[in-house]
Design a protein around this motif. Structure first.
Motif, PDB file in Angstrom:
ATOM      1  N   GLU A 108      30.790 -68.162   6.060  1.00  0.00           N
ATOM      2  CA  GLU A 108      31.456 -68.597   4.973  1.00  0.00           C
ATOM      3  C   GLU A 108      31.342 -68.025   3.574  1.00  0.00           C
ATOM      4  O   GLU A 108      32.187 -67.469   2.873  1.00  0.00           O
ATOM      5  N   GLU A 109      29.952 -67.644   3.320  1.00  0.00           N
ATOM      6  CA  GLU A 109      29.506 -67.015   2.055  1.00  0.00           C
ATOM      7  C   GLU A 109      30.170 -65.597   2.110  1.00  0.00           C
ATOM      8  O   GLU A 109      30.425 -65.174   0.885  1.00  0.00           O
ATOM      9  N   HIS A 110      30.077 -64.790   3.184  1.00  0.00           N
ATOM     10  CA  HIS A 110      30.878 -63.737   3.472  1.00  0.00           C
ATOM     11  C   HIS A 110      32.352 -63.663   2.847  1.00  0.00           C
ATOM     12  O   HIS A 110      33.057 -62.754   2.170  1.00  0.00           O
ATOM     13  N   LEU A 111      32.934 -64.518   3.421  1.00  0.00           N
ATOM     14  CA  LEU A 111      34.262 -64.782   3.147  1.00  0.00           C
ATOM     15  C   LEU A 111      34.308 -65.037   1.365  1.00  0.00           C
ATOM     16  O   LEU A 111      35.526 -64.670   0.820  1.00  0.00           O
ATOM     17  N   ASN A 112      33.621 -66.061   0.894  1.00  0.00           N
ATOM     18  CA  ASN A 112      33.789 -66.250  -0.508  1.00  0.00           C
ATOM     19  C   ASN A 112      33.400 -64.984  -1.380  1.00  0.00           C
ATOM     20  O   ASN A 112      34.214 -64.688  -2.243  1.00  0.00           O
ATOM     21  N   GLU A 113      32.479 -64.150  -0.870  1.00  0.00           N
ATOM     22  CA  GLU A 113      32.445 -62.925  -1.266  1.00  0.00           C
ATOM     23  C   GLU A 113      33.477 -61.698  -1.340  1.00  0.00           C
ATOM     24  O   GLU A 113      33.941 -61.125  -2.266  1.00  0.00           O
ATOM     25  N   CYS A 114      34.137 -61.636  -0.231  1.00  0.00           N
ATOM     26  CA  CYS A 114      34.901 -60.682   0.110  1.00  0.00           C
ATOM     27  C   CYS A 114      36.271 -60.850  -0.737  1.00  0.00           C
ATOM     28  O   CYS A 114      37.095 -59.917  -1.134  1.00  0.00           O
TER      29      CYS A 114
END
Length: 706
Positions: A375-381
């Motif tokens: 989820e954090e990687h989706l937030n970042e992308c």
């Protein structure tokens, strides 16, 4: 009778052609014998049954099959005296056995036993994709696929080493010739027929296997460090104002670019919970206190975990499960409670955290929910890897865990898309089996498991260069699955976009130079300017005798330097984290260039090299932005820019038996060794890996009010 069906012992390598009627066996056997300067034996049944038809007008009966089998065996045994290393057999007794089953619904036990015992080092199963040709003996032009399936099942049931051949006559000959040559090389390495079949079906090239054998037996050449890369000598310092400039520069350019975020995420979290697994295995429950265990093992991690475990994002969930699992939990003393809590976390019957990929584990506790690294990687992308309201993210995963990734993404993607007004496209890929590596025992022989099968291991994260190579993108952001943060996503994005801006600025200059180098109007002054750009902006050395080159040779040399993939790597100040760092490296030709180096790549017996390695001021946080297309917009073949000699030899064991295995050059060091490389200093806050579960206790992984 059984005596007449025995194969003679021989050193000749026998290769059999196997398949239904009119599938090209005879043609291929003859062609292969010619190609390898040896003999082949025909199908005895053809002459035998043709004579029976010609003289008696009778077709094959079940009583004929033993005579045919004896005749075929005699032909094979007699041909051994004329064979040159190899003997190609147009058929074998297993063919006769299969036909007996097809035509007579049974097979004589003597024939079946002989067919089972006859050995061939390799069998080619001939496909039915060639035209059926009629003659006096052939009678099954229809249902050929079903017949082929029966033939293949016999090979599987009798555990024969086979490879299926399809295609035209020319294609089959080319394939079979290469396979035979590869098989001969495999035997020289001590590999048997079944080893070779496994290698073949993994699509691993024999030259790759030979290279790995050589490395495992003779060792890997050590890297020669010239000096550590430091600020203003290989590492570019970047102020916050400069970061904002390059971030804005990237924002201005990104609408015309396809961006992609690449996240290596296939590894399990076993190392993250290693000290807890050791505790469960070695703690003497009932015989010692946990404090005694800590003192006995000198374990520095366990006390930190026990003191602060309430701050872990999954604490409440694990605690509730522990109480359900152990009804008497509340009445236990503290040591037993701690033991039960850890067992609940690690047990395969409970949370099984150590065997799951890091991406699916709870990483951060928010007021409304607990988030995973995915989820954090989706937030970042959506913050930095988005253009034209679209963001593309690619996870490398283990096939068995893809559903877990999909479940998490399906749950959170809509919320993130609605909040950011960015559509997120998610793709997955697996580590290709062709990148698996072989293992050798301590005597240098192929390592075998308890079933005498050779052992393959995943080739390490360097295998993922193939996955990266398959991406279609102008700019690729690379970041490890565990390097995410709970807070300060704005500053993370600022520096990630700044690295991309620096890359684009360099790319524009490089592409301009390459177009000029490929034009007819380039002048000597232009060449001097390009040479200076390479030396002072890209930190790439030019050969000392370059001045003596002809103009044409200078142009060719400069094109070779510039026309390659480029990466801009964020570097953080070294705070004692394990892993690689930035160095100036000297190659065999005396050329010095920038590279990320792991400690295992250097000569630890050389005091000067150790001193250089320990003088490093910065650490590689695996914060990369990559350009993987050339100035014509075509994708580079990234496999052309790997240094194969920069892999690793690792010592492992299988059920107590030690072995050595090769690991491919790391994704961000050896696999990118021949890329253009630019190191840029970024703030330490951008580096937040979770190497052990205790890292989740650090401020960067905790809510702001903790």
């Amino acid at each position: 009778m059984e005596e007449n069906l025995k194969q003679q012992p021989t050193e000749i390598i026998k290769i059999a052609l196997f398949g239904p009627e009119s599938s090209g066996k005879t043609t291929l056997a003859s062609q292969l014998a010619s190609a390898f300067n040896t003999v082949w034996i025909p199908e005895f049944a053809r002459d035998y049954l043709q004579d029976k038809w010609n003289f008696k007008q009778e077709i094959c009966s079940q009583e004929d099959l033993i005579s045919i089998a004896i005749g075929q065996t005699n032909l094979e045994n007699e041909a051994l005296n004329q064979a040159n290393k190899l003997l190609f057999c147009d058929t074998n007794l297993l063919v006769t056995k299969v036909y007996s089953d097809i035509y007579f619904n049974n097979c004589d036990a003597i024939l079946e036993n002989a067919a089972k015992s006859h050995k061939y080092e390799l069998i080619f199963l001939t496909d039915v994709d060639v035209p059926w040709q009629a003659d006096d003996l052939r009678d099954k032009p229809s249902g050929r696929e079903n017949t082929l399936a029966i033939f293949e099942k016999a090979l599987i049931d009798f555990q024969k080493p086979y490879i299926k051949l399809s295609g035209t006559k020319e294609e089959r000959l080319e394939k079979a010739t290469k396979i035979t040559n590869d098989f001969l090389e495999a035997r020289e390495l001590g590999l048997n027929s079944f080893d070779f079949i496994k290698i073949y079906h993994r699509n691993i090239k024999m030259e790759t296997i030979k290279f790995q054998f050589n490395i495992l037996k003779n060792g890997i050449p050590k890297i020669l460090l010239d000096r550590a890369a430091v600020k203003n000598d290989g590492i570019t310092a970047l102020s916050e104002e400069e970061a904002k400039y390059f971030s804005n520069f990237f924002d201005d350019k990104k609408t015309s670019l396809k961006l992609k975020k690449f996240v290596p995420a296939s590894g399990a979290a076993s190392r993250m919970f290693k000290f807890l697994n050791e505790f469960l295995n070695e703690f003497k429950l009932g015989e010692e206190s946990i404090n005694a265990y800590i003192n006995r093992k000198k374990d520095k991690n366990l006390p930190v975990f026990l003191i602060a475990k309430e701050k872990l994002p999954f604490y409440t969930e694990v605690l509730e499960k522990a109480k359900l699992t152990f009804p008497e939990y509340n009445s236990w003393e503290k040591d037993l409670k701690d033991f039960g809590f850890i067992k609940t976390m690690i047990s395969p019957k409970q949370f099984d955290f150590a065997n799951k990929p890091k991406g699916v584990l709870p990483f951060h506790k928010y007021e409304s929910h607990t988030s995973t690294a995915i989820e954090e990687h989706l937030n970042e992308c959506v913050f930095y890897a988005a253009s034209n309201e679209k963001s593309f993210i690619h996870f490398t995963v283990s096939q068995e865990h893809q559903e877990d990734f999909e479940a998490i993404i399906n749950k959170v993607r809509g919320k993130i898309e609605n909040k950011s007004n960015v559509n997120i496209d998610v793709k997955y890929s697996y580590q290709d089996k062709s990148t698996d590596v072989i293992a050798l025992d301590l005597e240098g022989n192929p390592f075998r498991d308890e079933n005498e099968s050779i052992v393959f291991r995943p080739g390490g994260h360097g295998s993922l260069i193939d996955n990266l190579n398959n991406l279609n993108a102008d700019i690729v952001f690379i970041k490890n699955i565990d390097n995410v943060i709970q807070n300060h996503i704005e500053i993370i994005s600022l520096y990630k976009k700044a690295l991309a801006g620096i890359l684009i600025q360099h790319q524009e200059a490089i592409f301009k130079h390459l177009k000029l180098l490929n034009s007819s109007s380039i002048s000597n002054e232009d060449l001097n300017q390009i040479e200076n750009y390479i030396k002072f902006n890209l930190n790439i050395g030019i050969k000392d005798d370059f001045i003596k080159y002809t103009k044409e040779s200078k142009i060719d040399h400069l094109i070779t330097i510039l026309n390659r993939p480029i990466r801009v790597c964020g570097m953080v100040k070294n705070e004692g984290e394990p892993g690689g760092g930035p160095f100036w490296v000297t190659d065999k030709k005396g050329k010095t260039f920038l590279q990320i180096i792991e400690s295992s790549q250097m000569d630890k017996k050389d005091e000067n090299q150790i001193k250089i390695f320990e003088s490093a001021t910065h650490f590689n946080p695996v914060d990369l932005v990559c350009g993987i297309k050339n100035y014509n917009g075509q994708k580079f073949d990234l496999n052309q820019y790997i240094d194969p000699n920069s892999g690793f030899v690792v010592e492992k064991n299988h059920k107590g038996k030690p072995y050595n295995a090769f690991e491919l050059p790391g994704l961000w060091n050896g696999a990118m060794a021949k890329w253009m490389t630019i190191f840029v200093e970024v703030p330490l806050i951008t580096f937040n890996p979770v190497k052990t579960v205790n890292d989740l206790l650090k401020p960067s992984h905790q809510p702001l009010d903790f």
